[in-house]
Design an enzyme around this catalytic site. Structure first.
Site, short mmCIF file in Angstrom:
data_model
loop_
_atom_site.label_atom_id
_atom_site.label_comp_id
_atom_site.label_asym_id
_atom_site.label_seq_id
_atom_site.Cartn_x
_atom_site.Cartn_y
_atom_site.Cartn_z
NE ARG A 94 -3.82 -0.13 2.60
CZ ARG A 94 -5.11 -0.46 2.44
NH1 ARG A 94 -5.46 -1.70 2.27
NH2 ARG A 94 -6.05 0.45 2.47
CE1 TYR A 135 -4.41 6.84 -3.22
CE2 TYR A 135 -4.72 6.08 -0.97
CZ TYR A 135 -5.14 6.84 -2.05
OH TYR A 135 -6.28 7.59 -1.94
CG ASN A 148 -12.69 4.25 3.60
OD1 ASN A 148 -11.87 4.66 4.42
ND2 ASN A 148 -12.54 3.11 2.96
CB VAL A 171 -15.44 -2.52 1.19
CG1 VAL A 171 -15.75 -1.18 1.82
CG2 VAL A 171 -16.17 -3.63 1.90
N PRO A 174 -5.66 -1.69 7.22
CG PRO A 174 -5.61 0.60 6.82
CD PRO A 174 -5.71 -0.71 6.13
#
Ligand code: NAD
Ligand code: UDP
Length: 344
Positions: A166, A169, A198, A211, A298
């Site tokens: 990750r 990013y 998010n 998700v 996370p």
């Protein structure tokens, strides 16, 4: 019906544009990543405010379809360009949103992801410096990594693995923040750094692996819902309209306000709770299946938004169920058998 809507949009924004033009307060605003999920909503907001918009995008994850309502708008210009190379345009403000945002997309070409954040920031900051204009950076809650402090205030420095999958990013975005603050201190560029948590809503790509889009598409097809790990990890989901209001409010602040400032919805949900809510709202027959948790995923995330409340007078208005209903309605129009039949 759809054509009537488009005509009304152009007519309404045209009047605001003329009013602003006559008062000399109309702006030309550059949005990098303008054809993406957030960028397309921002284009619409800024056009509705009577501005001219230049949407720059390399179309890696963005789509012209996201701008369907707006493409005929006389105040919108779309330019295909990759911000890892310099851009020479004349504008009054910059929103720097260009970057893939979903893990599968930013990990597909990790070197280009880092280049987009770092070289992109350098090019856009250089442009802001030359033109002496404000620039807003779409940073991310990923700068907090797998956070040891919960909820996350802006003062928390984060817990990021600098060499994991990750990192292209997370570290790219962290370096972009560093560049923003150094251009501010060294060159007096007016910056606004926004840490986005998010966000979900219409114009998310159905297949981008995030998700909310995964669970909704799986539920609409009665396919198994893929929970990574045991589903106890949490996220805080902000509906896109709320997010865009927060972004716009930050750009309107005085030059002393630089951020970083968290924008997100503090409602915190486990992935199991999210899956159950989506199954309920769609009336799906989907079952849950458990898949391995991706590396460095996370465990928890929730914004501390006290600064946004105090400095911007902003807080989210749309709760998860309401936002999911609107998002599900959008994704229903994306299912192949519906395409062409639905009038947006
Ligand atoms: P998105 O992938 O839908 O949009 C990103 C856009 O940038 C796409 O249109 C893509 O084609 C374009 N792009 C990518 N690399 C580019 C390059 N090198 N040059 C020009 N254009 C390029 O993602 P999004 O969700 O709309 O995210 C927008 C911004 O917000 C990103 O910077 C992202 O990091 C940030 N952000 C988003 C979220 C979220 O939940 N959506 C959370 C945190 C931060
Ligand atoms: N996730 C999941 N199933 C999926 C996609 C994602 O359980 O089909 C989990 C993922 O492991 C993470 C959370 O959902 O814990 C949010 O993932 P997303 O990629 O949307 O955002 P990010 O991890 O970048 O916050």
């Amino acid at each position: 019906m759809y054509l009537e809507y488009k005509k009304l949009l152009i007519y309404f924004t045209g009047i605001i544009f003329i009013l602003k033009f006559s008062k000399g307060i109309m702006k030309k605003i550059l949005i990098t990543g303008g054809a993406g999920f957030l960028g397309s909503h921002l284009c619409k907001k800024l056009l509705l405010e009577g501005n001219q918009v230049l949407a720059v995008d390399n179309f890696y994850t963005g789509r012209r379809d996201n701008l369907t309502d707006l493409l005929d708008h006389p105040n919108l210009e779309v330019l295909q360009h990759d911000i890892t190379t310099p851009l020479f345009v004349e504008v009054d403000e910059i929103y720097n949103l260009a970057s893939p945002a979903s893990p599968i997309h930013y990990q597909y070409d990790p070197v280009h992801t880092t280049k987009t954040s770092v070289l992109g920031a350098i090019h856009m900051l250089g442009l802001a410096k030359r033109l002496n204009i404000k620039i807003l950076q779409a940073s991310t809650s990923e700068v907090y990594g797998d956070p040891a402090v919960h909820p996350q205030p802006e003062s928390y420095w984060g817990n990021v693995n600098p060499i994991g999958p990750r990192a292209c990013y997370d570290e790219g975005k962290r370096c972009a923040e560093t560049l923003f603050f150094d251009y501010h201190r060294q060159h007096k560029v007016q910056i606004k750094v926004m840490r986005i948590f998010n966000t979900y809503g219409p114009h998310m790509q159905a297949n981008d692996g995030r998700v909310v889009s995964n669970f909704i598409m799986q539920a609409l097809h009665d396919q198994p819902i893929t929970i990574y790990g045991n589903g106890s990890q949490t996220r805080s989901f902000c509906y896109v309209e709320d997010l865009i209001e927060g972004m716009y409010a930050l750009m309107q602040t005085s030059k002393e306000v630089t951020g970083p400032i968290n924008i997100g919805n503090p409602g915190e949900f486990s992935m199991l709770e999210l899956a159950q809510t989506i199954i309920e709202l769609t009336g799906s027959k989907s079952e849950l299946v458990f898949k391995p948790l991706p590396q460095d995923d996370p465990k928890q995330r929730k914004p501390d938004i006290r600064q946004a409340q105090e400095v911007l007078g902003w807080e989210p208005k749309i709760n998860l169920r309401e936002g999911l209903e609107k998002t599900i309605a959008y994704f229903e129009t994306q299912i192949p058998e519906h395409i062409g039949k639905i009038v947006l």
